[in-house]
Design an enzyme around this catalytic site. Structure first.
Site, PDB file in Angstrom:
ATOM      1  N   PRO A  11       0.786  -1.232   0.000  1.00 38.74           N
ATOM      2  CA  PRO A  11       0.000   0.000   0.000  1.00 38.74           C
ATOM      3  C   PRO A  11       0.819   1.283   0.000  1.00 38.74           C
ATOM      4  CG  PRO A  11      -0.151  -1.137   2.116  1.00 38.74           C
ATOM      5  CD  PRO A  11       0.526  -2.082   1.161  1.00 38.74           C
ATOM      6  N   ASN A  12       0.315   2.218  -0.755  1.00 35.12           N
ATOM      7  CA  ASN A  12       0.809   3.603  -0.861  1.00 35.12           C
ATOM      8  C   ASN A  12       2.052   3.743  -1.737  1.00 35.12           C
ATOM      9  OD1 ASN A  12      -1.178   4.829   0.890  1.00 35.12           O
ATOM     10  ND2 ASN A  12      -0.165   3.753   2.561  1.00 35.12           N
ATOM     11  N   ARG A  19       5.722  12.087  -2.520  1.00 40.02           N
ATOM     12  CA  ARG A  19       5.692  12.672  -1.176  1.00 40.02           C
ATOM     13  C   ARG A  19       6.818  12.086  -0.330  1.00 40.02           C
ATOM     14  NH1 ARG A  19       1.567   8.753   1.544  1.00 40.02           N
ATOM     15  NH2 ARG A  19       2.572   9.461   3.432  1.00 40.02           N
ATOM     16  N   TYR A  24      11.900   8.665   1.064  1.00 42.53           N
ATOM     17  CA  TYR A  24      11.707   7.671   0.000  1.00 42.53           C
ATOM     18  C   TYR A  24      12.323   8.060  -1.342  1.00 42.53           C
ATOM     19  CZ  TYR A  24       8.468   5.825   3.445  1.00 42.53           C
ATOM     20  OH  TYR A  24       7.924   5.327   4.605  1.00 42.53           O
ATOM     21  N   ASN A  73       7.997  -5.711  -1.257  1.00 38.08           N
ATOM     22  CA  ASN A  73       7.963  -4.562  -0.344  1.00 38.08           C
ATOM     23  C   ASN A  73       6.518  -4.478   0.152  1.00 38.08           C
ATOM     24  OD1 ASN A  73       7.913  -2.216   1.065  1.00 38.08           O
ATOM     25  ND2 ASN A  73       8.986  -0.993  -0.480  1.00 38.08           N
ATOM     26  N   ALA A  76       3.172  -1.154   4.784  1.00 39.85           N
ATOM     27  CA  ALA A  76       2.641  -1.248   6.158  1.00 39.85           C
ATOM     28  C   ALA A  76       2.219  -2.668   6.537  1.00 39.85           C
ATOM     29  CB  ALA A  76       1.475  -0.287   6.325  1.00 39.85           C
ATOM     30  N   GLU A  97      12.688  -9.698   1.189  1.00 42.03           N
ATOM     31  CA  GLU A  97      11.901  -8.576   1.723  1.00 42.03           C
ATOM     32  C   GLU A  97      12.709  -7.306   1.488  1.00 42.03           C
ATOM     33  OE1 GLU A  97      11.174  -8.919   5.920  1.00 42.03           O
ATOM     34  OE2 GLU A  97      10.521  -6.811   6.083  1.00 42.03           O
ATOM     35  N   HIS A  99      12.820  -2.931   1.685  1.00 38.61           N
ATOM     36  CA  HIS A  99      12.286  -1.633   2.090  1.00 38.61           C
ATOM     37  C   HIS A  99      13.190  -0.542   1.554  1.00 38.61           C
ATOM     38  CE1 HIS A  99       9.414  -3.569   4.721  1.00 38.61           C
ATOM     39  NE2 HIS A  99      10.391  -4.370   5.069  1.00 38.61           N
ATOM     40  N   ARG A 106      13.953   3.905  12.191  1.00 42.76           N
ATOM     41  CA  ARG A 106      12.728   4.679  12.386  1.00 42.76           C
ATOM     42  C   ARG A 106      12.066   4.342  13.726  1.00 42.76           C
ATOM     43  NH1 ARG A 106       9.548   4.327   6.956  1.00 42.76           N
ATOM     44  NH2 ARG A 106       8.440   6.034   7.964  1.00 42.76           N
TER      45      ARG A 106
HETATM   46  O1  CA2 Z   1      10.735   1.892   3.185  1.00 42.07           O
HETATM   47  C1  CA2 Z   1       9.847   1.204   2.673  1.00 42.07           C
HETATM   48  O2  CA2 Z   1       9.945   0.720   1.538  1.00 42.07           O
HETATM   49  C2  CA2 Z   1       8.543   0.949   3.423  1.00 42.07           C
HETATM   50  O3  CA2 Z   1       8.148  -0.425   3.214  1.00 42.07           O
HETATM   51  C3  CA2 Z   1       7.496   1.870   2.831  1.00 42.07           C
HETATM   52  C4  CA2 Z   1       6.156   1.801   3.562  1.00 42.07           C
HETATM   53  C5  CA2 Z   1       6.331   2.000   5.070  1.00 42.07           C
HETATM   54  O4  CA2 Z   1       5.103   1.719   5.729  1.00 42.07           O
HETATM   55  C6  CA2 Z   1       7.384   1.047   5.621  1.00 42.07           C
HETATM   56  O5  CA2 Z   1       7.583   1.340   6.965  1.00 42.07           O
HETATM   57  C7  CA2 Z   1       8.715   1.174   4.905  1.00 42.07           C
HETATM   58  C8  CA2 Z   1       5.142   2.728   2.905  1.00 42.07           C
HETATM   59  C9  CA2 Z   1       5.374   4.169   3.182  1.00 42.07           C
HETATM   60  C10 CA2 Z   1       4.230   5.053   2.797  1.00 42.07           C
HETATM   61  O6  CA2 Z   1       4.111   5.196   1.401  1.00 42.07           O
HETATM   62  C11 CA2 Z   1       4.737   6.211   0.743  1.00 42.07           C
HETATM   63  C12 CA2 Z   1       4.877   6.063  -0.595  1.00 42.07           C
HETATM   64  C13 CA2 Z   1       5.468   7.038  -1.320  1.00 42.07           C
HETATM   65  C14 CA2 Z   1       5.962   8.153  -0.726  1.00 42.07           C
HETATM   66  C15 CA2 Z   1       5.810   8.307   0.606  1.00 42.07           C
HETATM   67  C16 CA2 Z   1       5.183   7.337   1.344  1.00 42.07           C
END
Ligand code: CA2
Length: 144
Positions: A11-12, A19, A24, A73, A76, A97, A99, A106
């Site tokens: 997700p996201n 953002r 990121y 990846n 969440a 896995e 990230h 964090r």
């Molecule tokens: O660092 C990563 O790849 C994460 O898996 C990204 C997830 C976060 O929940 C993990 O802790 C680490 C998602 C982050 C939120 O999504 C975003 C996507 C694009 C830009 C900003 C945030």
């Protein structure tokens, strides 16, 4: 027939590059897909993103028969989804896995990954280019 590497995103991550660039980076998910395809060379690769837990689990089920290995990846769902862990436990192929950020640097809520309990390798903190490193690492695991 060579089975594809599955690169699965949770997700996201469709908002990547749009953002929180300080965490990121500015690379978009479409650009990450190109980096993965370059790193894979001739090896076929399936690249997907979903905001849904059910869809991600169904893709892992599909990968049980169809994939040579998985790079995931889970975003969440890493920290919440026993269902995703159970699905990954059914996979015999290598699982990495990944990230983008270093989750261990964090807040404590990002420190306990369920997915790490199944992953053969965990990569974190290499930014969007980490995906290309993960593809190369998975190809080495498949060769070795
Ligand atoms: O660092 C990563 O790849 C994460 O898996 C990204 C997830 C976060 O929940 C993990 O802790 C680490 C998602 C982050 C939120 O999504 C975003 C996507 C694009 C830009 C900003 C945030």
């Amino acid at each position: 027939m060579v089975k594809p590497i599955y690169v699965l995103n949770g997700p996201n991550l469709n908002r990547l590059g749009k953002r929180e660039p300080q965490i990121y980076g500015t690379t978009t998910l479409a650009e990450v897909e190109s980096l993965c395809r370059q790193a894979a060379g001739d090896h076929p690769l399936v690249f997907r993103q979903t905001n849904g837990e059910e869809t991600l689990i169904n893709w892992v089920h599909e990968a049980i028969d169809e994939a040579s290995g998985i790079i995931i990846n889970p975003a969440a769902f890493t920290f919440t989804s026993l269902a995703l862990l159970d699905a990954l436990k059914m996979v015999e192929a290598p699982v990495i896995e990944l990230h983008i950020s270093n989750i261990h640097k964090r807040e404590p809520i990002y420190h306990r990954s369920y997915v790490s309990m199944r992953a053969d390798a965990v990569m974190a903190g290499l930014g969007p280019r980490g995906y290309a490193h993960a593809v190369r690492a998975l190809l080495e695991m498949l060769d070795g």
